[in-house]
Motif scaffolding. Structure first.
Motif, PDB file in Angstrom:
ATOM      1  N   LEU A 153       0.958  -1.200  -0.087  1.00 47.71           N
ATOM      2  CA  LEU A 153      -0.027   0.017  -0.066  1.00 47.71           C
ATOM      3  C   LEU A 153       1.041   1.208   0.014  1.00 47.71           C
ATOM      4  O   LEU A 153       1.920   1.404   0.847  1.00 47.71           O
ATOM      5  N   LEU A 154       0.632   2.139  -1.108  1.00 48.87           N
ATOM      6  CA  LEU A 154       1.726   3.304  -1.078  1.00 48.87           C
ATOM      7  C   LEU A 154       0.866   4.415  -0.456  1.00 48.87           C
ATOM      8  O   LEU A 154       1.529   5.645  -0.284  1.00 48.87           O
ATOM      9  N   ASP A 155      -0.323   4.597  -0.514  1.00 49.69           N
ATOM     10  CA  ASP A 155      -0.953   5.883   0.242  1.00 49.69           C
ATOM     11  C   ASP A 155      -2.123   5.337   1.153  1.00 49.69           C
ATOM     12  O   ASP A 155      -3.037   4.675   1.046  1.00 49.69           O
ATOM     13  N   PHE A 156      -1.870   5.878   2.480  1.00 48.52           N
ATOM     14  CA  PHE A 156      -2.836   5.579   3.386  1.00 48.52           C
ATOM     15  C   PHE A 156      -4.080   6.719   3.697  1.00 48.52           C
ATOM     16  O   PHE A 156      -4.727   6.815   4.778  1.00 48.52           O
ATOM     17  N   GLY A 157      -4.216   7.851   2.673  1.00 44.52           N
ATOM     18  CA  GLY A 157      -4.901   8.899   3.025  1.00 44.52           C
ATOM     19  C   GLY A 157      -6.384   8.656   3.098  1.00 44.52           C
ATOM     20  O   GLY A 157      -6.925   9.402   3.735  1.00 44.52           O
ATOM     21  N   LEU A 158      -6.912   7.838   2.275  1.00 45.65           N
ATOM     22  CA  LEU A 158      -8.396   7.420   2.550  1.00 45.65           C
ATOM     23  C   LEU A 158      -8.545   5.897   2.764  1.00 45.65           C
ATOM     24  O   LEU A 158      -9.179   5.225   2.239  1.00 45.65           O
ATOM     25  N   THR A 159      -8.021   5.533   4.042  1.00 44.58           N
ATOM     26  CA  THR A 159      -8.238   4.107   4.478  1.00 44.58           C
ATOM     27  C   THR A 159      -9.477   4.360   5.350  1.00 44.58           C
ATOM     28  O   THR A 159      -9.901   5.234   5.908  1.00 44.58           O
ATOM     29  N   LYS A 160     -10.061   2.815   5.523  1.00 44.31           N
ATOM     30  CA  LYS A 160     -11.227   2.876   6.225  1.00 44.31           C
ATOM     31  C   LYS A 160     -11.200   1.170   6.848  1.00 44.31           C
ATOM     32  O   LYS A 160     -11.160   0.279   5.813  1.00 44.31           O
ATOM     33  N   ARG A 161     -11.791   1.042   7.862  1.00 43.21           N
ATOM     34  CA  ARG A 161     -11.988  -0.312   8.251  1.00 43.21           C
ATOM     35  C   ARG A 161     -13.217  -0.902   7.434  1.00 43.21           C
ATOM     36  O   ARG A 161     -14.332  -0.210   7.662  1.00 43.21           O
ATOM     37  N   LEU A 162     -12.976  -2.057   7.045  1.00 48.17           N
ATOM     38  CA  LEU A 162     -14.357  -2.861   6.203  1.00 48.17           C
ATOM     39  C   LEU A 162     -14.700  -3.961   7.066  1.00 48.17           C
ATOM     40  O   LEU A 162     -13.898  -4.709   7.633  1.00 48.17           O
ATOM     41  N   ASP A 163     -16.030  -4.005   7.121  1.00 42.98           N
ATOM     42  CA  ASP A 163     -16.563  -5.132   7.736  1.00 42.98           C
ATOM     43  C   ASP A 163     -16.332  -6.378   7.094  1.00 42.98           C
ATOM     44  O   ASP A 163     -16.276  -6.403   5.773  1.00 42.98           O
ATOM     45  N   PRO A 164     -16.256  -7.438   7.792  1.00 47.40           N
ATOM     46  CA  PRO A 164     -15.784  -8.799   6.804  1.00 47.40           C
ATOM     47  C   PRO A 164     -16.800  -9.010   5.565  1.00 47.40           C
ATOM     48  O   PRO A 164     -16.245  -9.538   4.435  1.00 47.40           O
ATOM     49  N   PRO A 165     -18.053  -8.882   5.326  1.00 43.63           N
ATOM     50  CA  PRO A 165     -18.885  -8.961   4.326  1.00 43.63           C
ATOM     51  C   PRO A 165     -18.397  -8.048   3.223  1.00 43.63           C
ATOM     52  O   PRO A 165     -18.276  -8.411   1.895  1.00 43.63           O
ATOM     53  N   ILE A 166     -18.079  -6.782   3.629  1.00 37.83           N
ATOM     54  CA  ILE A 166     -17.666  -5.925   2.484  1.00 37.83           C
ATOM     55  C   ILE A 166     -16.163  -6.295   2.011  1.00 37.83           C
ATOM     56  O   ILE A 166     -15.966  -6.132   0.776  1.00 37.83           O
ATOM     57  N   LYS A 167     -15.263  -6.779   2.845  1.00 32.21           N
ATOM     58  CA  LYS A 167     -14.018  -7.076   2.650  1.00 32.21           C
ATOM     59  C   LYS A 167     -14.123  -8.135   1.764  1.00 32.21           C
ATOM     60  O   LYS A 167     -13.457  -8.306   0.572  1.00 32.21           O
ATOM     61  N   LEU A 168     -15.098  -9.182   1.711  1.00 31.79           N
ATOM     62  CA  LEU A 168     -15.119 -10.312   0.891  1.00 31.79           C
ATOM     63  C   LEU A 168     -15.711  -9.972  -0.429  1.00 31.79           C
ATOM     64  O   LEU A 168     -15.252 -10.184  -1.493  1.00 31.79           O
ATOM     65  N   ALA A 169     -16.873  -8.887  -0.472  1.00 29.21           N
ATOM     66  CA  ALA A 169     -17.155  -8.418  -1.643  1.00 29.21           C
ATOM     67  C   ALA A 169     -16.324  -7.473  -2.417  1.00 29.21           C
ATOM     68  O   ALA A 169     -16.165  -7.596  -3.770  1.00 29.21           O
ATOM     69  N   PHE A 170     -15.282  -6.800  -1.789  1.00 28.92           N
ATOM     70  CA  PHE A 170     -14.425  -6.103  -2.343  1.00 28.92           C
ATOM     71  C   PHE A 170     -13.317  -7.172  -3.132  1.00 28.92           C
ATOM     72  O   PHE A 170     -12.954  -6.889  -4.111  1.00 28.92           O
ATOM     73  N   ALA A 171     -13.056  -8.271  -2.200  1.00 23.17           N
ATOM     74  CA  ALA A 171     -12.088  -9.140  -3.038  1.00 23.17           C
ATOM     75  C   ALA A 171     -12.500  -9.889  -4.197  1.00 23.17           C
ATOM     76  O   ALA A 171     -12.191 -10.042  -5.134  1.00 23.17           O
ATOM     77  N   ARG A 172     -14.085 -10.245  -4.130  1.00 26.33           N
ATOM     78  CA  ARG A 172     -14.847 -10.760  -5.368  1.00 26.33           C
ATOM     79  C   ARG A 172     -14.672  -9.515  -6.518  1.00 26.33           C
ATOM     80  O   ARG A 172     -14.559 -10.016  -7.784  1.00 26.33           O
ATOM     81  N   LEU A 173     -14.659  -8.364  -6.044  1.00 22.32           N
ATOM     82  CA  LEU A 173     -14.687  -7.187  -7.277  1.00 22.32           C
ATOM     83  C   LEU A 173     -13.413  -7.185  -7.973  1.00 22.32           C
ATOM     84  O   LEU A 173     -13.373  -7.027  -9.126  1.00 22.32           O
ATOM     85  N   MET A 174     -12.319  -7.518  -6.982  1.00 24.37           N
ATOM     86  CA  MET A 174     -10.879  -7.417  -7.665  1.00 24.37           C
ATOM     87  C   MET A 174     -10.781  -8.627  -8.447  1.00 24.37           C
ATOM     88  O   MET A 174     -10.111  -8.424  -9.597  1.00 24.37           O
TER      89      MET A 174
END
Length: 92
Positions: free
Chosen positions: A20-41
């Motif tokens: 990760l090169l930039d931490f300017g817009l970080t946010k904690r994600l709930d596990p279901p959103i993490k999984l959905a983001f992984a699916r998106l990628m």
């Protein structure tokens, strides 16, 4: 979305490490959103439009386009290679 994949020839295992090169817009994600983001990628990488739409739905994203192929193209541009294709062979 400043992500770099670092590679190393030092070991025989998969040496790809996300950096990760930039931490300017970080946010904690709930596990279901993490999984959905992984699916998106993964869907973006594989070019799987159905999985892309599913990941959008799981994250609660409402896209304005009526053509999911436009969404796929946008995701692939956004998360694609930053090196011009003609230079990829030079770098490897």
């Amino acid at each position: 979305a400043n992500i770099l994949v670092s590679t190393s020839d030092d070991n025989d295992d998969d040496a790809s490490v996300p950096v990760l090169l930039d931490f300017g817009l970080t946010k904690r994600l709930d596990p279901p959103i993490k999984l959905a983001f992984a699916r998106l990628m993964h869907a973006s990488y594989e070019g799987d439009v159905d999985a892309l739409i599913q990941s959008f739905n799981e994250m609660g994203l409402k896209m304005n386009r009526h053509d999911p192929m436009e969404d796929m193209a946008a995701m692939r541009r956004g998360f694609g290679d930053t090196v011009p294709q003609k230079r990829v062979r030079e770098i490897q």
